[in-house]
Structures are given as structure tokens and as C-alpha cells.
Design a protein around this motif. Sequence first.
Motif, mmCIF file in Angstrom:
data_model
loop_
_atom_site.group_PDB
_atom_site.id
_atom_site.type_symbol
_atom_site.label_atom_id
_atom_site.label_comp_id
_atom_site.label_asym_id
_atom_site.label_seq_id
_atom_site.Cartn_x
_atom_site.Cartn_y
_atom_site.Cartn_z
ATOM 1 N N HIS A 237 -3.229 -4.517 10.779
ATOM 2 C CA HIS A 237 -4.319 -5.400 10.352
ATOM 3 C C HIS A 237 -4.070 -6.837 10.831
ATOM 4 C CE1 HIS A 237 -5.804 -2.208 7.745
ATOM 5 N NE2 HIS A 237 -6.805 -2.981 7.377
ATOM 6 N N SER B 76 0.225 -0.130 8.424
ATOM 7 C CA SER B 76 -1.187 -0.516 8.409
ATOM 8 C C SER B 76 -1.331 -2.028 8.237
ATOM 9 C CB SER B 76 -1.920 0.207 7.282
ATOM 10 O OG SER B 76 -3.268 -0.186 7.216
ATOM 11 N N VAL C 32 2.942 4.176 5.406
ATOM 12 C CA VAL C 32 1.528 4.034 5.757
ATOM 13 C C VAL C 32 1.043 2.609 5.520
ATOM 14 C CG1 VAL C 32 -0.809 4.723 5.103
ATOM 15 C CG2 VAL C 32 0.953 6.460 5.410
ATOM 16 N N THR C 33 1.318 2.062 4.349
ATOM 17 C CA THR C 33 0.788 0.737 4.026
ATOM 18 C C THR C 33 1.476 -0.373 4.816
ATOM 19 O OG1 THR C 33 2.287 0.616 2.109
ATOM 20 C CG2 THR C 33 0.046 1.408 1.717
ATOM 21 N N PRO D 17 -7.592 -0.717 -0.454
ATOM 22 C CA PRO D 17 -8.117 -0.694 0.918
ATOM 23 C C PRO D 17 -9.564 -0.230 0.983
ATOM 24 C CG PRO D 17 -5.948 0.337 0.815
ATOM 25 C CD PRO D 17 -6.405 0.158 -0.597
ATOM 26 N N THR E 140 0.457 7.412 10.767
ATOM 27 C CA THR E 140 -0.538 7.960 9.853
ATOM 28 C C THR E 140 -1.052 9.319 10.296
ATOM 29 O OG1 THR E 140 -2.181 6.562 10.953
ATOM 30 C CG2 THR E 140 -1.211 5.710 8.965
ATOM 31 N N VAL F 264 -4.935 -4.178 1.771
ATOM 32 C CA VAL F 264 -3.781 -3.418 2.261
ATOM 33 C C VAL F 264 -2.481 -4.046 1.766
ATOM 34 C CG1 VAL F 264 -2.574 -2.620 4.321
ATOM 35 C CG2 VAL F 264 -5.066 -2.614 4.267
ATOM 36 N N THR G 109 -6.845 3.616 6.099
ATOM 37 C CA THR G 109 -5.677 3.485 5.229
ATOM 38 C C THR G 109 -5.936 4.142 3.878
ATOM 39 O OG1 THR G 109 -5.159 1.379 6.316
ATOM 40 C CG2 THR G 109 -4.055 1.833 4.219
ATOM 41 N N LEU H 105 -1.896 2.652 14.799
ATOM 42 C CA LEU H 105 -2.087 3.135 13.429
ATOM 43 C C LEU H 105 -2.211 4.650 13.379
ATOM 44 C CD1 LEU H 105 -2.419 2.266 10.497
ATOM 45 C CD2 LEU H 105 -4.883 2.095 10.887
ATOM 46 N N SER I 268 -1.830 -2.811 -1.662
ATOM 47 C CA SER I 268 -1.327 -1.438 -1.594
ATOM 48 C C SER I 268 0.126 -1.393 -1.148
ATOM 49 C CB SER I 268 -2.192 -0.609 -0.635
ATOM 50 O OG SER I 268 -3.489 -0.432 -1.141
ATOM 51 N N SER J 183 -9.308 -0.238 7.466
ATOM 52 C CA SER J 183 -9.031 -0.271 6.032
ATOM 53 C C SER J 183 -9.450 1.044 5.387
ATOM 54 C CB SER J 183 -9.770 -1.443 5.390
ATOM 55 O OG SER J 183 -9.301 -1.684 4.083
#
Length: 698
Positions: A107, A103, A99-100, A15, A269, A47, A131, A264, A50, A128
Motif C-alpha cells: 500500500h 500488504s 498478509v497484513t 481493510p 497472499t 491495513v 487484503t 501482493l 489490521s 484493500s
Amino acid sequence: MSSSPNLYLLIALAPLAGAILAGLFGTGFLGRPIGRRASHVITILGVLISAIGSVVVLGDVLNGLRFDGAVYTWSLIGQTKLEIGFLIDPLSAMMMVVVTSVSLMVHIYTIGYMADDPGYQRFFSYISLFTFSMLMLVMSNNMVQLFFGWEAVGLVSYLLIGFWYTRPTAIFANMKAFLINRVGDFGFVLGIGLLFAYAGTMHYGEVFAQADKLAAMTLPGSDWMLLTVACICLFIGAMGKSAQVPLHAWLPDSMEGPTPISALIHAATMVTAGIFMVARFSPLFELSDVALSFIIVIGAIGALFLGILGIIQTDIKRVVAYSTLSQLGYMTVALGASAYSVAIFHLMTHAFFKALLFLGAGAVIHAMHHEQDMRNMGGLAKKIPITYAMMLIGTLALTGVGIPGTEFIGFAGFFSKDSIIEAAYAYGGDVGSMAFWLLVIAAVFTSFYSWRLIHLTFHGSPRDAQHAETAHPEPGHSDAETHHEPDVSHAAHATHDDHAHGHHGSAYDNAHEAPNVMLVPLYILAVGAVFSGAVFYGMFFHDVGHIEHFFAGSVVVDAEIIDAAHHVPLWVKWSATIAMLIGFVTAWYMYIRSPETPRRLAATNSGLYRFLLNKWYFDELYNTIFVRPALWIGRAFWHGFDDWLIDAKLTEGLGRRVNNITSWVVKLQSGYLYHYAFVMLIGIAALLTWAIAAGGLI
């Protein structure tokens, strides 16, 4: 692909690479070789890498993998190493996936939501980078890296909340968030400093290995337990990041940022970073009863009193924001009750259904041409049925709809939230009893404001400007209390007009579903909101043996509390469901059966209504205690020290004195020869007189 330090680096840095490329080459900073499409492709790809890597890591962790090691030493102070390292265990692996995955959904959703925004590439770069910051926080194995991630998410959230930097309200909101979080971070730094001073290391494992020794220490010159002070300082940091009373005031105002970042930051997060941190430090917190009692009290108060404020909000995003504040209070109570796995359970389920609600609210705002006031909506279920279904699923998960006593029948929030309520009851004592009842009452308000949102937005008749004959079922607010996400350029406005959002017809008449690029993330999040509770119930709460095995060496598991929570009375198990039904019926009566009731109640209880409308007057209190004195001191330094002393007396004052003297001396220069001859004669006479007097001749 298998887990290794190289994979961990890839997960964290992918990210960051996307953020750098989109930020430097897509925003005009180094030209624009990367366009809008390339910017979102690059950042989404980072992302996605990830997210896939995080899933692989979680699978390996489920098979018993553990990793705790440094990948880079960037400083050596005496014998103390400051390192970049990763700790991969059940807690970090689960957080990485949450989280990923959230995210990634944000996105993708952003492609549609921010399509007309001139800051498109900049926004993708920011989210990004956010993240990356969050991954560095949750993957760290030492307090230095934790603090780096902690401050990085705060910095990027500042940029995101103030993304529309031409709006004074956005600038005020991001500065408010930044300053309040600095208050919490001051306590966080003190906690880290105390642990380092007495443990002599920044590494989690080495600090935790000395937990018993630290628990036996007191602060020099006092009888305060060192570990208690350190844990409370750490939790003050969590109070700032996770918006707990009294450091909560920044979160509702952060709705000034675009809706995707609301999802987000406030779902999976930043606001959950404090919950994660306390769970990570559970080996220390578990040795301080005072710190745990402090945590459970703060959480219970926040769950109820911040949730109550959601019942009078008219901005659709702010209703969801106050819901976040309340649910963070539930997680905090679980931490204070030593039910750390249950807190993480609710963190995970909350990420799915709260991101779903925020993004669903964004779809509503998109459909209503950036209208956020629910008083101007109504009847949208017919116009945007898919969004309505997604919001309904999120609401069912948030309010905790399910059948008590079953392991598979219920939405995600039913399993995790009810587990917290049962754990609070099992904790017992005055603190546990207080927390239990506050959480149950909070569940009533959670159900009420959630179904109120559904009724005002999707049910009944349209209430926008061209359907004004339908009475508003809500009391009015001032213009300053109603917030909207504006079209940020004339081009954006024109584009929306081209999609039937324009000047012909009302916002309701022109409302339509969001594009698929915005709806697909809602479908995926809805799956998590429906099934994540039932799927992970055994892993986080139901099976004590499974919990101990899964979290071994990662999070403290108090088997006694978990076991006691399974043996609470039947009425306790049904309490949250009964509370949910009370809230549902009340909201139905007030907004469907008798829509004039809210206005009548507000008129007859104007004092209470104004008190709630002003958010318990926390902002006014802070303004009186902190802001006004700070402004007075600032003005005193400005006018007294800077203007009067530095400018008027020293800098400009000395200049004026020199100017006065020179202007007086200049007058002696007349330009006439006889004046100069006369002065010379006078000078010679004075010199001779002095010489004769000095020689004793007179």
C-alpha cells in the motif's frame, strides 16, 4: 489491547471499510468527495490497524491463546449451521501477520508507483479489498467461510490483473487466470462436498475429530478410499491457487497487472493460499499416503521444470514470476513430505524476499521509464545504488546464501529452502529421492536466473536505445513476447517527462532512484529477507520440541521426519549451497566474462531454446485440447442453433412467413368497387351452391 472476537472482527473488517470508502466515494461511483490523498490514507490506515492487531494476536498466541468460535450465524439448514467464525491459532496468527505486513508495504509503495495513474483510487480500493478477502480466508474456522475467502481473492485478483482494462493483453491475462482457477476450484468444491457429506459438518474441528472414521471409508460402489479422493480434490484446488503443474499457466501472464499487485498476489497472499489450505487440513492429508505422494511429485516437478523457464525470460518481472512458481514447488514438496511447519517457514521467508524482489523490480521499471526488458538495461548499479542493494539482498535470500551447519549465518531463504531439501531427503523412498534431486537441480537454476537478472540489469554497460553499440548478450524475442507496463495517460507521460524521464537523453541517462515512499517498504522487507530465517529457524524446523509445542492442535508435526532431516549426511546439507555456487559461477561466466555465450548457445540449440521460450508448449497444448474445441462448440451453437434455428427459422423465419402471407393478401385489396362486387357475387354463388348441395337438392 487484548485478543477477543471484537479484535478479530476489527482486523478483518478494517481493510474492507477502507476499500468501500475509497471505492464508492473516490472513484466517481458516488461522486468524488474523497480525493487521491484521502483514498490512500484511508486504505493504509485500515491495513495498518489490521497489521497492528495481527501482531497483538500473534503475541497472545505465543503465550498460549487459542480461539475457535462463531461470531455470526447467517443460515441454518436442518441441523447444519453456516457461520462466520474465526480460528486463531499459530498457523492463522502467523499468516495474518504475513498478509497484513506485506500488504501494508505494498500500500505504501503504491503511493509512489501509481502516482500518475488515473485509476489511483480504484487501485487502492482493490488492494484493500484483496487484503480483506485473504484475511477472511486465513482466519476462518469452517469450510464455507474458507470458500468465500478463496473465491473472493480469485475475484479481486481478476480485477487487479486486468486493472489496465483497455489493454487486450491484460484482459486476456485476467480471463486466463479466472478460468484456470475455476478448474482448480471445481476440485476444491468436490473435496469440501465430500467431507461435508460424510462428516455432516463444515467446522474444521468437528471434521478433524472424525478423521479416523473418514479414513476407514470408501466411496460407494468403488474401492477408492474416501479420504484420499477428498484430499486430492482439495489439493487440485490448491494447484489452481498456488499455480502448480499443470494449472500454473495463469501466473506468468498475470504480470500484466501493475507491479505492486504482482508483489501482493505472488509473494504473500493469493498464491500461498493453497499452501496454507493444505497445512490447515494436515490432520486429513496425514492419513492418506497416496495424496501425500501425489503432492510431493507435483511439487518437485513444478520446482524444477517451471524454474527452468526463468533462464530465458527477458522481462524482469517474469523472471521473478517464474521464481515464484519454482519456490511454490518447494513449499508443496515440504507439504507432501509431512514437514508442514517447514512449508509454512518457507512461505513466510519467501513472502519477505519475493515481495522485496517484485517491488525492487518495480523500482527498476520506474527508473527506466517503464522499460521491463533486461536486454535494454545494464550498468544501473551506478545510477540506482539503493535499489541495487535491495535487489541484491533479495537475490541473496532467494538463492539461499549461507553457511551449512550454522543456525545464524545466512539469509532467510538459506534456512527455509535448505530445510525443505533436507526434509525431502529424509522422507526417503523413490518419491523422496526423486524430489530431493529435482530440488537440488532446481537450486542451480534458481541461482542462475537470479544472478542473470542482477548482471543484465545492474552490471556491465548500458544497453538501451542510445547505447546500442553495446551488443545484446541475449537472443531476441518477438514483440509479442516482450511486455511493458505503459504510461496509462498522456498526463502520466508528461509527469514522467518532468522528472527527467522524457525525450531528452536515454532512459539510462535519466534513470534515478525511486522516491522514499517507494524505498522505505524495500528497507523493511529487506530486514525480513535477512533475519527472518535465522530468527524463526528454531520455531519451524530446528527444535522438534519447540515445534510440537508451538503448533500443537494447529498443524500436524511429524517429529520423525523433522528429526531425520537433522541427521542427513553432510553432503546433503551442502548440496543446496554447492548448487547455488554452480548457478552463480555459470551466470557470472555467461553474462560478465563471456557475454556472447548465451546468444551462441541459443543459436546452436535453437530447438531447445524455442521449446523453453514457448514455456514447454503448455499454452499450445491447452489451446489444442480445450480452447479450440470450446470455440468450435461455441461457433456450432452460435451459427447452428442461434443463427440458423432460433433466428433464421423461428424468430425471423416466422416473421418472414407472416410478412409473405400478408403481402399476398394485400394484393386482393385493389380499391376498385367492381372488384369487391364481383368477389361478393362469386361468394354468394359459392355459398348457394354449398347450401343446395348440403340440402340434397342436387
